[in-house]
Design a protein around this motif. Structure first.
Motif, mmCIF file in Angstrom:
data_model
loop_
_atom_site.group_PDB
_atom_site.id
_atom_site.type_symbol
_atom_site.label_atom_id
_atom_site.label_comp_id
_atom_site.label_asym_id
_atom_site.label_seq_id
_atom_site.Cartn_x
_atom_site.Cartn_y
_atom_site.Cartn_z
ATOM 1 N N LEU A 167 103.010 21.192 28.197
ATOM 2 C CA LEU A 167 102.356 22.287 27.469
ATOM 3 C C LEU A 167 103.342 23.418 27.189
ATOM 4 O O LEU A 167 103.319 24.025 26.112
ATOM 5 C CB LEU A 167 101.160 22.807 28.266
ATOM 6 N N ILE A 168 104.212 23.712 28.149
ATOM 7 C CA ILE A 168 105.240 24.727 27.925
ATOM 8 C C ILE A 168 106.196 24.290 26.818
ATOM 9 O O ILE A 168 106.563 25.077 25.942
ATOM 10 C CB ILE A 168 106.019 24.986 29.234
ATOM 11 N N LEU A 183 94.662 25.490 34.001
ATOM 12 C CA LEU A 183 95.394 26.332 33.061
ATOM 13 C C LEU A 183 94.515 26.941 31.984
ATOM 14 O O LEU A 183 94.997 27.724 31.160
ATOM 15 C CB LEU A 183 96.519 25.515 32.408
ATOM 16 N N GLY A 184 93.232 26.565 31.953
ATOM 17 C CA GLY A 184 92.323 27.159 30.986
ATOM 18 C C GLY A 184 92.392 26.548 29.610
ATOM 19 O O GLY A 184 92.092 27.217 28.614
ATOM 20 N N TYR A 185 92.764 25.265 29.534
ATOM 21 C CA TYR A 185 92.832 24.567 28.257
ATOM 22 C C TYR A 185 91.723 23.513 28.190
ATOM 23 O O TYR A 185 91.431 22.859 29.202
ATOM 24 C CB TYR A 185 94.176 23.850 28.096
ATOM 25 N N GLU A 443 100.443 30.443 26.810
ATOM 26 C CA GLU A 443 100.617 30.770 25.393
ATOM 27 C C GLU A 443 101.826 31.681 25.191
ATOM 28 O O GLU A 443 102.599 31.518 24.237
ATOM 29 C CB GLU A 443 99.354 31.426 24.832
ATOM 30 N N GLU A 444 101.997 32.656 26.066
ATOM 31 C CA GLU A 444 103.149 33.555 25.962
ATOM 32 C C GLU A 444 104.455 32.812 26.230
ATOM 33 O O GLU A 444 105.470 33.063 25.571
ATOM 34 C CB GLU A 444 102.988 34.710 26.940
ATOM 35 N N ILE A 445 104.418 31.872 27.176
ATOM 36 C CA ILE A 445 105.612 31.065 27.447
ATOM 37 C C ILE A 445 105.946 30.199 26.240
ATOM 38 O O ILE A 445 107.114 30.065 25.857
ATOM 39 C CB ILE A 445 105.395 30.185 28.693
ATOM 40 N N ARG A 446 104.942 29.613 25.618
ATOM 41 C CA ARG A 446 105.179 28.766 24.432
ATOM 42 C C ARG A 446 105.747 29.580 23.273
ATOM 43 O O ARG A 446 106.628 29.116 22.540
ATOM 44 C CB ARG A 446 103.869 28.100 24.021
#
Length: 496
Positions: A167-168, A183-185, A443-446
């Motif tokens: 995901l990252i 992770l909330g996905y 999301e911020e990491i992506r």
């Protein structure tokens, strides 16, 4: 031993880095994506030597049957066996990283800074490997929807770590329900071939199976169409079910192809769906995909689709990819060669550099207490990562000499006027055991990953034969390294 000779509380520094990019045999990476840091810190916050651990160590004996660990040491370990004295700097998750650059810098009492080594490498090497693979697959697929399907082929619970790393790196969703929840996905997947097989075995049809699925999931209907015959049965039956859904006011999601010549089948399926008025539906491809096969599929579609009156760009834009085994196992190169090396110790208030000399110059670490900088040219493209001494700040230099880490004949000069930005990469995460860093969301990491990839030269991102990204030392660090090597070799010769 450290305890017995009085060095266990001596402050030391270890650098964690990797020496080379993953090489998959037929192709190789030109960058990596850092991952794993948050879960390492979660482990470090909880890990400690408990009574049962001490009792286990108390029972360890050497060849003569004598105990290896004495009671006074075990008492010290029970009372002090935590990471409360550790300070850590690290390059944040999602950043693009390169060989020989410290990704994680650990400072603290020598005994505990040494003890953390194995778990640190275990927590960081594998996620970085998988995040890198996912980023390459994401780039190869031109940013189209990417689903991580690797749970069944992963190494037991490593599937959870691998899914997070994917995901990252670029996967949009994973079929791993557990880690998706954490992770909330929302987890994403499709039905199995067995659903069609059950209906067939009980005297019903593939269309009956598809219809039953559509009745239960009318707004999330994505059908696996290759259980019997993709083009003669699967796609036509899917279209029949989609037409019924549309008449009821629902929009089908699409189909999934899991076997055969995926490029050819995608073209033919797209032609059939387009003629039936379903040009907006997705076509999910799966079955042993990786960055190279996706690149080949897109190339074949670009070349052949027009022959069947299918717009290749439109088709490529509606593709999605389910990637399993080759992603979660990093097929071709299943381990990142990350290492953890002592580079300095504190003595009388100063950092004393330490070095290990290998027969191969490539394996000799860069010594000392250092900073890591990323240099961007006037285009905003990353041109080099630079390691400097702690006392140096390249942002205050008008001219910077970049020395090759182990080849004394390679260097180049950069003027500050030629650079748009010089960015420090290491961030303090732990201070004396206290977490002082706010971990970002996935999301911020992506977004951070994509930001870095957008600032890489296209040649570095090539799937095949990528251009070499420069990792360099300042002139002062190079001279320090050279002097330490000379001094150690002279001491060795004198000892002989």
């Amino acid at each position: 031993l450290y305890y017995r000779v009085g060095l266990h509380e001596r402050v030391a520094q270890f650098d964690h880095f990797f020496r080379s990019y993953p090489d998959y045999g037929s192709h190789q990476a030109g960058y990596c994506v850092n991952a794993g840091l948050e879960w390492l810190l979660a482990w470090m916050q909880e890990a400690r030597f408990r009574d049962r651990d001490i009792e286990y160590l108390r029972g360890q004996t050497g060849r003569t049957g004598e105990r290896i660990f004495d009671d006074d040491f075990l008492v010290w370990l029970r009372d002090n066996g935590t990471f409360n004295g550790i300070t850590m700097r690290a390059i944040p998750e999602g950043r693009v990283v390169h060989p020989n650059v410290p990704l994680t810098v650990v400072q603290g009492p020598l005994a505990m800074a040494q003890i953390v080594e194995t778990s640190l490498l275990n927590h960081l090497n594998y996620p970085t490997l998988i995040a890198t693979k996912a980023a390459r697959i994401h780039e190869s697929g031109r940013g189209r929807l990417l689903l991580e399907f690797g749970l069944r082929r992963a190494q037991e619970r490593g599937a959870t770590t691998g899914a997070r790393a994917a995901l990252i790196g670029g996967a949009d969703f994973t079929s791993n329900v557990g880690v998706s929840h954490v992770l909330g996905y929302p987890p994403k997947g499709t039905h199995a071939h067995s659903m069609v097989q059950v209906f067939k075995a009980l005297g019903m049809t593939e269309e009956d199976a598809f219809q039953a699925y559509a009745d239960v999931y009318p707004d999330d209907c994505l059908l696996l169409v290759d259980t019997i015959d993709t083009l003669q049965s699967g796609v036509p039956n899917a279209i029949k079910v989609f037409e019924k859904l549309r008449r009821r006011g629902h929009q089908p999601v699409g189909i999934r192809l899991d076997s055969g010549d995926l490029a050819f089948l995608a073209i033919q399926a797209a032609r059939m769906l387009d003629q039936a008025g379903f040009a907006e539906t997705s076509i999910v491809l799966s079955n042993n995909l990786d960055e190279l096969t996706i690149w080949q599929i897109i190339s074949q579609i670009s070349e052949e689709a027009w022959r069947y009156d299918v717009d290749p760009d439109q088709l490529i834009g509606r593709l999605a990819y389910g990637v399993g085994t080759h992603l979660i196992t990093s097929e071709g190169d299943p381990a990142l060669g990350g290492v953890y090396k002592l580079v300095a110790v504190r003595d009388k208030g100063n950092w004393v550099p330490a070095i290990k000399i290998s027969e191969s110059a490539r394996k000799t670490p860069n010594p000392g207490h250092k900073h890591v900088w990323r240099l961007y040219d006037q285009r905003g493209i990353a041109t080099a990562d630079l390691l400097s001494l702690d006392s140096e700040n390249p942002r205050q230099m008008e001219e910077i000499t970049l020395r090759h880490p182990f080849n004394q004949n390679q260097q180049r000069q950069l003027h500050s006027a030629d650079l748009a930005k010089i960015e420090p990469l290491l961030v303090e995460i732990l201070h004396q055991g206290e977490l002082i860093y706010q971990f970002p969301t996935i999301e911020e990491i992506r977004a951070r990953r994509q930001h870095d990839l957008d600032r890489l030269d296209p040649g570095v991102k090539r799937i095949m034969n990528p251009h070499i990204y420069h990792v360099s030392l300042t002139e002062s660090l190079w001279e320090l390294k050279k002097e330490l090597i000379r001094s150690v070799r002279e001491q060795g010769s004198a000892g002989d």
